[in-house]
Design an enzyme around this catalytic site. Structure first.
Site, mmCIF file in Angstrom:
data_model
loop_
_atom_site.group_PDB
_atom_site.id
_atom_site.type_symbol
_atom_site.label_atom_id
_atom_site.label_comp_id
_atom_site.label_asym_id
_atom_site.label_seq_id
_atom_site.Cartn_x
_atom_site.Cartn_y
_atom_site.Cartn_z
ATOM 1 N N SER A 137 0.817 -1.208 0.000
ATOM 2 C CA SER A 137 0.000 0.000 0.000
ATOM 3 C C SER A 137 0.853 1.262 0.000
ATOM 4 O O SER A 137 0.527 2.240 -0.683
ATOM 5 C CB SER A 137 -0.944 0.006 1.206
ATOM 6 O OG SER A 137 -0.226 -0.069 2.418
ATOM 7 N N GLU A 169 -3.964 6.833 3.062
ATOM 8 C CA GLU A 169 -4.266 5.601 3.794
ATOM 9 C C GLU A 169 -5.093 5.884 5.043
ATOM 10 O O GLU A 169 -6.007 5.131 5.381
ATOM 11 C CB GLU A 169 -2.965 4.874 4.151
ATOM 12 C CG GLU A 169 -3.165 3.459 4.599
ATOM 13 C CD GLU A 169 -2.001 2.545 4.266
ATOM 14 O OE1 GLU A 169 -2.076 1.376 4.644
ATOM 15 O OE2 GLU A 169 -1.029 3.004 3.630
ATOM 16 N N ASP A 181 6.169 3.357 6.792
ATOM 17 C CA ASP A 181 6.153 2.646 5.521
ATOM 18 C C ASP A 181 6.356 3.596 4.350
ATOM 19 O O ASP A 181 7.126 3.327 3.423
ATOM 20 C CB ASP A 181 4.824 1.909 5.351
ATOM 21 C CG ASP A 181 4.612 0.844 6.397
ATOM 22 O OD1 ASP A 181 5.565 0.538 7.135
ATOM 23 O OD2 ASP A 181 3.487 0.321 6.480
#
Length: 391
Positions: A137, A169, A181
Site C-alpha cells: 500500500s 491511507e 512505511d
C-alpha cells in the site's frame, strides 16, 4: 533477457496501451519495504529501522482528457475492479475498493495542500506481494503521489510524498497507519536500512553489512490490515500515553513506565511496555546490522518477537512455532521475528549469508504439519534512491 524491473515496466506499458489505446509518456516507481526493528513504533513517534526491498510498484502515466483522472490497476483485473475515473473539478469521495481509495486519497491530499493537478491516465503494476506486511500500500501511495506531482510540475520532497501517501491511507482507506512505511518507500538508499525518527522525520542510512542477508518468510496467513486489530492497538497506545501524561509513548522512559503505572490495567501496560522496549532495541540493532554481528541480531530479534507476541498480542500460534523453528535452526547465525502489523503476514530474518540453508530447512520442517504452507525469499535492499522517475 529482461530483468525483474524491465518486465514490470513492460507489463505497465502494455497494460496502459491496452486500456487507453496510446503510449504512456513516463514511468514512476516506489519500492515496498520490510521493517527490521521498531514494530508498532511509528505511530508512537519513536525510532524505526525499515529497509526498502527490490520489489516495487510501477505507474505508467500519460496525459488525460478534459479534467478527468483515470486509473487502471493491472493486478486487480481478475477481481473485476481494475478501472476507476473521477473528475478533478468535483469533490473526491471514497470508493468501494482499497486500491481506488489509495489513488483517490493521494489526489485528494495533494489538492488539500493547494496543488492543482493536471488530468492524467495511469496504469499500475506491482510485484510487491499484497497483504503480507511488505507495504504494498505504501509503494502504491508513494508511486502515485510521485506520478501526480511530477506530471503537474510540482517539486515535492520525499517526506511530503510520504505524508501525502499516509494521508490517503488514513483518510480514504481507513487505516490509522504511521509514517514509517511511506518514508521507507520514499527516502531509502541503496544497500542501506533507514534509521528514521518518526516524530521529526529526520533519517540517516545505515549500511547493511555485506556478510548479512535479509530473508522474508511468508507465513501463508494473509491479513486484512484495515479490518484487523491494528486500529485498536493504536487506540490502546494513545490511551496509555494519556495515562502517563506524555504526548506519545516515545517520551516514556523504562523507569517511568514502572514508576508511574498506578491504576493502569494489564493490557494497556503491556502495550506501553512493548513500545518502550522496542524503541530501546532500535539503536543496537542498527549497530549490529552495520557491523555484521549476527549473534547480537539473534538475541535482539528474539526479544522483539516475544514482545510482539506477549505484550502487543499481534502474533498467532502458527507464527510463533515458525519463529521458533527458524531461530533454533539459525542459532547465533542470525535472528528472526514477526514483521509488519501482525495478525498474519511475514517474518523477517537477518542472518549470515552462509546460514540461508538453515532458514529453508526450518520452513520445510514447518510445512510438514502446517495447514497453510510458508515460503521464504531473500530480498536485496532497493537499488538506487527511491522513488524513481523513468522517462
Amino acid at each position: 533477457m529482461m530483468d525483474r524491473r524491465e518486465r514490470l515496466i513492460d507489463r505497465a506499458r502494455e497494460g496502459f496501451q491496452l486500456v487507453y489505446g496510446t503510449e504512456p509518456t513516463h514511468f514512476f516507481a516506489a519500492p515496498g519495504r520490510v521493517n527490521l526493528i521498531g514494530e508498532h513504533v511509528d505511530y508512537n513517534a519513536g525510532y524505526v529501522l525499515p529497509c526498502a526491498i527490490d520489489r516495487e510498484t510501477i505507474v505508467a502515466l500519460g496525459a488525460g482528457e478534459g479534467n478527468l483522472f483515470e486509473a487502471t490497476a493491472l493486478d486487480m483485473a481478475e477481481m473485476g475492479s481494475a478501472r476507476d475515473d473521477f473528475s478533478l473539478d468535483a469533490p473526491i469521495v471514497r470508493a468501494d475498493q482499497n486500491w481506488r481509495n489509495h489513488v483517490r486519497g493521494v489526489v485528494h491530499a495533494l489538492a488539500g495542500r493547494g496543488h492543482r493537478l493536471k488530468p492524467a491516465r495511469i496504469a499500475i503494476a506491482s510485484d510487491v506481494p499484497i497483504g503480507v506486511g511488505l507495504s504494498s500500500s505504501a509503494a502504491l501511495g508513494v508511486a502515485v503521489a510521485l506520478a501526480c506531482a511530477e506530471h503537474s510540475g510540482l517539486n515535492l520532497s520525499p517526506d511530503v510524498l510520504a505524508k501525502v501517501a499516509q494521508a490517503a491511507e488514513n483518510d480514504f482507506v481507513g487505516c490509522a497507519c504511521g509514517i514509517m512505511d511511506q518514508m521507507a518507500s520514499a527516502s531509502s538508499t541503496a544497500g542501506h536500512a533507514l534509521l528514521l525518527d518518526c516524530r521529526s522525520l529526520e533519517h540517516m542510512p545505515i549500511p547493511i553489512h555485506e556478510s548479512l542477508v535479509i530473508t522474508v518468510i511468508n507465513t501463508g496467513l494473509r491479513r486484512e490490515l484495515t479490518g484487523s486489530a491494528f486500529n485498536l492497538r493504536r487506540a490502546e497506545c494513545k490511551a496509555a500515553a494519556r495515562h502517563y501524561g506524555v504526548a506519545a509513548l516515545r517520551d516514556l522512559s523504562p523507569e517511568a513506565l514502572e514508576r508511574a503505572r498506578g491504576w493502569l490495567d494489564d493490557v494497556h501496560f503491556a502495550r506501553a511496555r512493548h513500545v518502550v522496549s522496542e524503541i530501546a532495541r532500535v539503536e543496537p540493532v542498527a549497530l549490529a546490522l552495520a557491523q555484521g554481528d549476527s549473534a547480537v541480531l539473534a538475541a535482539l530479534l528474539a526479544e522483539a518477537h516475544r514482545s510482539l507476541a506477549d505484550d502487543f498480542d499481534v502474533s498467532l500460534p502458527p507464527i510463533d512455532r515458525l519463529v521458533g523453528l527458524v531461530a533454533e535452526a539459525l542459532g547465533t547465525a542470525g535472528g528472526v521475528r514477526l514483521t509488519g502489523a501482525g495478525f498474519g503476514g511475514c517474518l523477517v530474518a537477518v542472518a549470515d549469508r552462509t546460514a540461508s540453508w538453515a532458514i529453508d530447512d526450518a520452513v520445510a520442517r514447518y510445512n510438514t504439519t502446517a495447514s497453510l504452507p510458508a515460503s521464504s525469499n531473500s530480498f536485496a535492499p532497493a537499488k538506487g534512491a527511491a522513488p524513481i522517475v523513468f522517462q
